[in-house]
Every structure is written in structure tokens, then in C-alpha cells.
Design a protein around this motif. Sequence first.
Motif, short mmCIF file in Angstrom:
data_model
loop_
_atom_site.label_atom_id
_atom_site.label_comp_id
_atom_site.label_asym_id
_atom_site.label_seq_id
_atom_site.Cartn_x
_atom_site.Cartn_y
_atom_site.Cartn_z
N LEU A 76 0.80 -1.23 0.00
CA LEU A 76 0.00 0.00 0.00
C LEU A 76 0.83 1.28 0.00
N PRO A 77 1.86 1.42 0.83
CA PRO A 77 2.67 2.65 0.72
C PRO A 77 3.40 2.75 -0.61
N GLY A 78 3.63 1.62 -1.27
CA GLY A 78 4.30 1.63 -2.56
C GLY A 78 3.43 2.21 -3.66
N LEU A 79 2.13 2.33 -3.42
CA LEU A 79 1.24 2.92 -4.42
C LEU A 79 1.40 4.43 -4.49
N PHE A 125 9.10 3.04 -2.90
CA PHE A 125 9.51 2.30 -4.08
C PHE A 125 10.85 1.60 -3.90
N LEU A 126 11.84 2.26 -3.35
CA LEU A 126 13.17 1.68 -3.20
C LEU A 126 13.15 0.51 -2.22
N ILE A 127 12.45 0.66 -1.12
CA ILE A 127 12.38 -0.42 -0.12
C ILE A 127 11.70 -1.64 -0.71
N LEU A 128 10.61 -1.43 -1.45
CA LEU A 128 9.92 -2.55 -2.08
C LEU A 128 10.81 -3.24 -3.11
N CYS A 129 11.54 -2.48 -3.90
CA CYS A 129 12.43 -3.08 -4.88
C CYS A 129 13.51 -3.93 -4.21
N LEU A 130 14.05 -3.45 -3.11
CA LEU A 130 15.05 -4.23 -2.39
C LEU A 130 14.45 -5.51 -1.82
N LEU A 131 13.23 -5.44 -1.30
CA LEU A 131 12.59 -6.63 -0.74
C LEU A 131 12.23 -7.65 -1.82
N PHE A 132 11.91 -7.19 -3.01
CA PHE A 132 11.57 -8.12 -4.08
C PHE A 132 12.75 -9.00 -4.46
#
Length: 129
Positions: A84-87, A93-100
Motif C-alpha cells: 500500500l505505501p508503494g502505491l 519504491f526503493l524499499i519494495l524493490c530491495l525486498l523483491f
Amino acid sequence: MWIIRTYIDTFRKFDDFGGRANRAEFRNFSIVSSVIQLCFPAIGVLSPVGCLLENVFSLVLLVPAVSPVVRRLHDTGTNGWLVLPGLVPFLNFLILCLLFFYYSDPYNNGYGLPPNRQAKESVPARKQV
């Protein structure tokens, strides 16, 4: 052709937000979806139907694209609500990319068995004669 098979299998699990998805499943789904989305502008140049097809494909892919993201976050041991915060643009965005691209949790976590062990343990062992 295993990439297409993985894409179709992931697309079929569009309503499964509770399991886990390894990096290969997430990567293959993202790559194939991106390639398909990049083909539509080329079709749009040749005919006006391409723009319509691109919009229809984007709407069809809306929910199935979120499902592997949530399952990938579960595989790293984090909560799926981090989507949700990635929306919000550039907020998470950067944290989600690292987690992926983070390594999978090799042990059982609150979201189930690791994807590689699920396939091995779902097949019953052979009985010795």
C-alpha cells in the motif's frame, strides 16, 4: 517455454494472496507482463486498436499483478500490506524493490513453507516394497 508456463501458473493464482512466491516466479511474471505491455504501443502505431488493447490488458492485469507482489513479500518474511505505501509515487519504491530481490526465508514462517520445499513435500513419498 518455462517462463511462459510460470507466467500462466502465476496468472491462474491471481486470487491467492496468502502463500509465498519465490524470486523466479515473481521475476518471470514481471518480465512477461512488461514485454506484453511494450508490444501494445507498437501495435497502436499500426492500428488504433492497439491503444484499446493496451488499456484492456492493463485493467485485466490489475489484480493478478498485485498477487505475486504480496506473495513475494510473504516469502521474504514481511507483511503483504507493505504494498500500500508503494502505491504512493516514490514513497516506498526503493524499499519494495530491495525486498523483491531479497533472498527467500529458508525456513517456515507465518505464511507457510518455502516455495521450493512445498513442491517436494506435497508429493507423497514412495512406499518401499
